[in-house]
Design a protein around this motif. Structure first.
Motif, PDB file in Angstrom:
ATOM      1  N   VAL A 189      20.310  37.542 -21.956  1.00  0.00           N
ATOM      2  CA  VAL A 189      21.630  38.802 -21.988  1.00  0.00           C
ATOM      3  C   VAL A 189      22.923  37.797 -21.589  1.00  0.00           C
ATOM      4  O   VAL A 189      23.195  37.867 -22.777  1.00  0.00           O
ATOM      5  CB  VAL A 189      21.405  40.178 -21.373  1.00  0.00           C
ATOM      6  N   LYS A 190      23.163  37.358 -20.783  1.00  0.00           N
ATOM      7  CA  LYS A 190      24.343  36.675 -20.170  1.00  0.00           C
ATOM      8  C   LYS A 190      24.602  35.627 -21.275  1.00  0.00           C
ATOM      9  O   LYS A 190      25.704  35.777 -22.086  1.00  0.00           O
ATOM     10  CB  LYS A 190      24.079  35.885 -18.891  1.00  0.00           C
ATOM     11  N   ARG A 191      23.596  34.974 -21.791  1.00  0.00           N
ATOM     12  CA  ARG A 191      23.518  33.371 -22.914  1.00  0.00           C
ATOM     13  C   ARG A 191      24.107  34.283 -24.512  1.00  0.00           C
ATOM     14  O   ARG A 191      24.943  34.064 -24.860  1.00  0.00           O
ATOM     15  CB  ARG A 191      22.310  32.487 -22.842  1.00  0.00           C
ATOM     16  N   THR A 192      23.521  35.242 -24.500  1.00  0.00           N
ATOM     17  CA  THR A 192      24.025  35.837 -25.399  1.00  0.00           C
ATOM     18  C   THR A 192      25.350  36.515 -25.824  1.00  0.00           C
ATOM     19  O   THR A 192      26.006  36.520 -26.619  1.00  0.00           O
ATOM     20  CB  THR A 192      22.755  37.128 -26.476  1.00  0.00           C
ATOM     21  N   SER A 193      26.076  37.289 -24.757  1.00  0.00           N
ATOM     22  CA  SER A 193      27.087  36.982 -24.662  1.00  0.00           C
ATOM     23  C   SER A 193      28.697  36.048 -24.370  1.00  0.00           C
ATOM     24  O   SER A 193      29.396  36.656 -25.318  1.00  0.00           O
ATOM     25  CB  SER A 193      27.248  38.834 -23.127  1.00  0.00           C
ATOM     26  N   GLN A 194      28.028  35.781 -24.078  1.00  0.00           N
ATOM     27  CA  GLN A 194      28.190  34.237 -23.980  1.00  0.00           C
ATOM     28  C   GLN A 194      29.568  33.713 -25.535  1.00  0.00           C
ATOM     29  O   GLN A 194      29.658  32.928 -25.283  1.00  0.00           O
ATOM     30  CB  GLN A 194      28.708  33.387 -22.925  1.00  0.00           C
ATOM     31  N   GLY A 195      27.424  33.586 -25.672  1.00  0.00           N
ATOM     32  CA  GLY A 195      27.857  32.847 -27.383  1.00  0.00           C
ATOM     33  C   GLY A 195      28.342  33.906 -28.595  1.00  0.00           C
ATOM     34  O   GLY A 195      29.625  33.366 -28.951  1.00  0.00           O
ATOM     35  N   ALA A 196      28.342  35.288 -28.111  1.00  0.00           N
ATOM     36  CA  ALA A 196      29.626  35.780 -29.015  1.00  0.00           C
ATOM     37  C   ALA A 196      30.499  35.900 -29.073  1.00  0.00           C
ATOM     38  O   ALA A 196      31.180  35.612 -29.835  1.00  0.00           O
ATOM     39  CB  ALA A 196      29.084  37.805 -28.416  1.00  0.00           C
ATOM     40  N   ILE A 197      31.408  35.276 -27.557  1.00  0.00           N
ATOM     41  CA  ILE A 197      31.946  35.635 -26.857  1.00  0.00           C
ATOM     42  C   ILE A 197      33.242  34.128 -27.677  1.00  0.00           C
ATOM     43  O   ILE A 197      34.316  34.464 -28.248  1.00  0.00           O
ATOM     44  CB  ILE A 197      32.817  35.277 -25.539  1.00  0.00           C
ATOM     45  N   ALA A 198      32.709  32.899 -27.538  1.00  0.00           N
ATOM     46  CA  ALA A 198      33.067  31.951 -27.824  1.00  0.00           C
ATOM     47  C   ALA A 198      32.726  31.831 -29.719  1.00  0.00           C
ATOM     48  O   ALA A 198      34.003  30.261 -30.104  1.00  0.00           O
ATOM     49  CB  ALA A 198      31.862  30.585 -27.406  1.00  0.00           C
TER      50      ALA A 198
END
Length: 122
Positions: A52-61
């Protein structure tokens, strides 16, 4: 686009790329974390949390990268591009801080539970 300093093509839809970035990040991090959980290097709970954390960061990036590229393709868009990149960096950093804070809070709750249990066993 003839006035653009850098030809980045037609402006892309930022929201669409946020979704694409989230999906790509979920696939990548989900697969990596599934493998780690299967090998019992991490728990299922940790695997889900990290995904979930990496998915959120990937979306932001991804959203920030597309917005930055769109602004670089505009005349006088350099400072807007820097702003978009900075907002993306701040968003990713905020997710890290939130994760750290939640981790400390969960650890603190577990410590309190253990103290209570130890106290009731005496």
């Amino acid at each position: 686009m003839a006035d653009a300093i850098i030809n980045t093509g037609e402006p892309r839809n930022v929201v669409g790329h946020i979704v694409s970035g989230a999906v790509a990040s979920a696939i990548i991090s989900g697969t990596i974390n599934y493998k780690k959980a299967k090998e019992e290097k991490i728990s299922s709970k940790e695997a889900v949390k990290d995904t979930v954390k990496r998915t959120s960061q990937g979306a932001i990036a991804t959203g920030a990268a597309i917005a930055t590229a769109n602004y670089l393709g505009q005349r006088n868009g350099f400072f807007k591009a820097l702003t978009a990149a900075s907002v993306g960096m701040a968003g990713i950093y905020a997710v890290e801080l939130l994760d750290d804070k939640l981790e400390k809070k969960c650890t603190s709750i577990e410590d309190n539970k253990n103290l209570i249990e130890e106290g009731s066993n005496e």
